[in-house]
Write an enzyme that holds these catalytic residues in place. Structure first.
Site, short mmCIF file in Angstrom:
data_model
loop_
_atom_site.label_atom_id
_atom_site.label_comp_id
_atom_site.label_asym_id
_atom_site.label_seq_id
_atom_site.Cartn_x
_atom_site.Cartn_y
_atom_site.Cartn_z
N ARG A 53 -7.09 -0.04 18.45
CA ARG A 53 -5.70 -0.51 18.43
C ARG A 53 -4.80 0.60 17.90
NH1 ARG A 53 -4.45 -3.04 14.29
NH2 ARG A 53 -6.05 -4.65 14.33
N TYR A 105 18.24 -4.61 33.92
CA TYR A 105 16.99 -5.18 34.46
C TYR A 105 16.82 -6.61 33.93
CZ TYR A 105 11.99 -5.94 35.01
OH TYR A 105 10.76 -6.48 35.31
N ASP A 177 16.65 3.64 29.27
CA ASP A 177 15.58 3.16 30.13
C ASP A 177 15.60 4.06 31.37
OD1 ASP A 177 14.06 1.88 32.09
OD2 ASP A 177 14.61 -0.14 31.44
N LYS A 202 5.94 1.57 37.04
CA LYS A 202 6.69 1.94 38.24
C LYS A 202 6.31 3.37 38.66
CE LYS A 202 8.33 -2.08 37.20
NZ LYS A 202 9.57 -2.32 36.49
C1 LIG Z 1 9.94 -3.12 35.35
C2 LIG Z 1 11.05 -2.69 34.46
C3 LIG Z 1 11.02 -2.97 33.08
C4 LIG Z 1 9.93 -3.80 32.44
O1 LIG Z 1 8.71 -3.16 32.50
P1 LIG Z 1 7.28 -3.92 32.62
O2 LIG Z 1 6.32 -2.82 32.72
O3 LIG Z 1 7.36 -4.78 33.84
O4 LIG Z 1 7.15 -4.74 31.37
C5 LIG Z 1 12.07 -2.51 32.31
N1 LIG Z 1 13.10 -1.79 32.85
C6 LIG Z 1 13.14 -1.51 34.16
C7 LIG Z 1 14.30 -0.73 34.70
C8 LIG Z 1 12.13 -1.94 35.01
O5 LIG Z 1 12.19 -1.67 36.32
#
Ligand SMILES: *Cc1c(COP(=O)(O)O)cnc(C)c1O
Length: 393
Positions: A53, A105, A177, A202
């Site tokens: 962890r 998002y 982000d 992503k």
């Molecule tokens: C998918 C996404 C998230 C969240 O991420 P997860 O891996 O699905 O928890 C946050 N911000 C953006 C812009 C995203 O596309």
């Protein structure tokens, strides 16, 4: 290879960052250390690893790759993008305030408004492309400014350097982000941001086979606080997932190049299509954020959204069900092209009046343009648009 200077090319970083040959065998790829614990030769006498962890060697390699790719000192990996965000928000106290974008998002909006609002954190959603709106929301309680650029799904652009300038000296920190751009197209820390967050699910992973999140900062105190929370709360990714993302990173520059090329071709094609009212893509000189995007990004990415001329729910639903190569699914950033309907999918948790104000109407379609042959992708969109709207491109 771990000490990459800021001048190392992005492609070289993608291939080499974080990875050292395995010291015991010379294996060129970091092994998947499937272990929960580590043998100690005596009490407190260990090799830097005690429990998975807290640390795992596969995760350590990935965390240094994240840091190198975003030009930061500290990288942290989490079980998902939202787990990474959750950890940042846990550094706040009741009464603290967060300013974010009104085109956020959907999952981030839900985390802010349905989870952390209950712990006494106050959220303001403003148009962060408008610095006056940011300045008027900023006050002595503001701790974080949470930027997303390009935004999802309207592709609005925020000037990261301008936000960092406006916030500097206020006691608040800027988090970006960077999921949509990836470190190949945008490096927020170099533009003055204090932290970068990614949904590694992503583009970083890039193959639609893993859910993961990451944070990168050069602020040592904040990094320590986050590592303590990472270990205390435990939302860490497993070693196999870390390996998959490490492997994905090696082709990030090649994939992003192709996502950008295909995205540009498709955006231009769609503007010519009579069934479409508007294409949202920051590469167009007419896009309100174009000048900033051209300055702060190294490419406009593979995300394109568009609004149907008849802003009609049934037509939109038919369209997303009729494409053959563009697969109807949530998520983005993988090698395969995806199509989505934000109003009923990713943004369904945002109230209709709120989402419509930013353009997330029933006729809005979002594309995550993959790395296939672009002619095939264009043919696919043409046939689906013709069958859903009766209008041929
Ligand atoms: C998918 C996404 C998230 C969240 O991420 P997860 O891996 O699905 O928890 C946050 N911000 C953006 C812009 C995203 O596309």
């Amino acid at each position: 290879m771990s000490d990459h200077s800021k001048t190392t090319g992005r492609g070289t970083l993608a291939v080499h960052a974080g990875v050292e040959p395995d010291p015991s065998t010379g294996a060129i790829m970091t092994p998947v250390y499937m272990t929960s614990t580590y043998v100690q030769e005596g009490v407190g006498n260990h090799k830097g690893y005690e429990y998975s962890r807290t640390h795992n060697p596969t995760r350590t390699a990935l965390e240094s790759a994240f840091a190198a790719l975003e030009h930061g000192a500290h990288g942290l990996a989490f079980a998902s993008g939202l787990a990474a965000m959750d950890t940042v928000l846990k550094t706040l106290k009741p009464g603290d305030e967060v300013i974010s974008t009104n085109d956020l998002y959907g999952g981030s909006y839900r985390l802010f408004t349905t989870v952390f609002a209950h712990y006494g954190i106050v959220f303001h959603f403003v148009n962060l492309s408008d610095l006056d709106a940011l300045r008027s929301a900023l006050n002595a309680q503001t701790r974080l400014v949470w930027v997303e650029t390009p935004t999802n799904p309207m592709m609005q652009i925020t000037d990261i350097a301008a936000v960092a300038d406006a916030v500097r000296g206020s006691g608040a920190r800027v988090v970006v982000d960077n999921t949509f751009a990836s470190p190949m197209l945008q490096n927020p820390l170099n533009l003055g941001a204090d932290m970068v967050m990614h949904s590694a699910t992503k583009y970083l992973g890039g193959h639609s086979d893993v859910v993961m999140g990451c944070l990168v900062t050069s602020d040592e105190h904040w990094a320590d606080q986050l590592r303590t929370l990472q270990n205390s709360c435990g939302a860490v990714p497993g070693p196999m997932d870390c390996f998959l993302v490490l492997r994905g990173l090696k082709t990030l520059h090649l994939r992003m190049q192709r996502h950008c090329d295909n995205g540009a071709r498709i955006a231009h094609h769609l503007t010519q299509h009579p069934a479409i009212a508007k294409v949202h893509w920051p590469g167009f000189p007419s896009h309100p954020g174009h000048e900033v995007a051209a300055r702060q990004m190294h490419g406009f990415g593979g995300m394109v959204s568009f609004t149907l001329r008849d802003n009609n729910l049934d037509m939109a639903k038919k369209l997303v069900a009729t494409t053959r190569l563009f697969t109807l699914a949530e998520s983005l950033g993988g090698v395969e092209s995806l199509i989505g309907h934000p109003a009923t999918m990713t943004h369904a948790s945002i109230p209709k009046e709120v989402r419509e104000k930013t353009g997330v109407t029933d006729g809005l379609i979002r594309l995550s343009v993959g790395v296939e042959d672009v002619e095939d992708l264009i043919d696919d969109l043409n046939q689906a648009l013709a069958s859903a709207t009766g209008i041929h491109g």
